[in-house]
Design a protein around this motif. Structure first.
Motif, PDB file in Angstrom:
ATOM      1  N   GLU A  11     -11.935   4.168   4.862  1.00 50.07           N
ATOM      2  CA  GLU A  11     -11.597   5.223   3.729  1.00 50.07           C
ATOM      3  C   GLU A  11     -12.722   5.751   2.997  1.00 50.07           C
ATOM      4  N   PRO A  17      -7.475   6.453  -1.829  1.00 50.17           N
ATOM      5  CA  PRO A  17      -6.387   5.409  -1.252  1.00 50.17           C
ATOM      6  C   PRO A  17      -6.143   4.189  -2.195  1.00 50.17           C
ATOM      7  N   THR A  63      -4.834   0.738  -0.948  1.00 47.29           N
ATOM      8  CA  THR A  63      -5.990  -0.241  -0.325  1.00 47.29           C
ATOM      9  C   THR A  63      -6.733  -0.993  -1.691  1.00 47.29           C
ATOM     10  N   ASN A  85       0.975   3.753  -3.080  1.00 49.18           N
ATOM     11  CA  ASN A  85       0.506   5.375  -2.730  1.00 49.18           C
ATOM     12  C   ASN A  85       1.577   6.153  -3.065  1.00 49.18           C
ATOM     13  N   SER A 137       0.844  -1.280   0.051  1.00 54.14           N
ATOM     14  CA  SER A 137       0.051  -0.063   0.015  1.00 54.14           C
ATOM     15  C   SER A 137       0.895   1.332  -0.122  1.00 54.14           C
TER      16      SER A 137
END
Length: 125
Positions: A86, A34, A37, A25, A21
């Motif tokens: 999120e 996000p 995820t 990111n 992740s």
């Protein structure tokens, strides 16, 4: 031994989710999505569906492997709770469009990749 297999898989899956992740990111910072995820959940849906389909139609995996990898690793690599959180945060921070896009992409791509993994796992059966 069952709990040891699940625990070790979960330990490695959680660490892998964090690292993957973070890596995703660091490359994708468009908007407030996000992406990390989203990526781990779609990858996890594909891998788990592929593995389960393969175990049903082609190969018999040892129970210890399934506990370690499917239940432990993939179970902690993917994260439904973070996905839900999120989605709410995006919505509360006035990013409703991102929230709806994230929700839609997660569900649609997750199902698509789960179906793809399942189909590849049962090919030739």
């Amino acid at each position: 031994m069952t709990l040891i297999y699940i625990g070790l898989g979960g330990f490695l899956g959680a660490i892998s989710r964090y690292l993957v992740s973070k890596y995703i990111n660091s490359f994708l910072s468009l908007g407030n999505m996000p992406y990390g995820t989203l990526f781990v959940n779609i990858l996890g849906a594909f891998v788990l569906s592929f593995l389960m389909s393969l175990s049903i139609y082609k190969l018999e995996f040892p129970k210890s492997f399934m506990l370690f990898f499917a239940t432990g690793f993939i179970g902690s690599f993917t994260t439904f709770s973070t996905f839900m959180y999120e989605t709410i945060v995006l919505s509360e921070e006035s990013f409703t469009l991102y929230s709806l896009l994230y929700l839609s992409l997660s569900i649609i791509l997750g199902l698509l990749f789960a179906f793809l993994g399942y189909s590849l796992g049962r090919m030739g059966s």
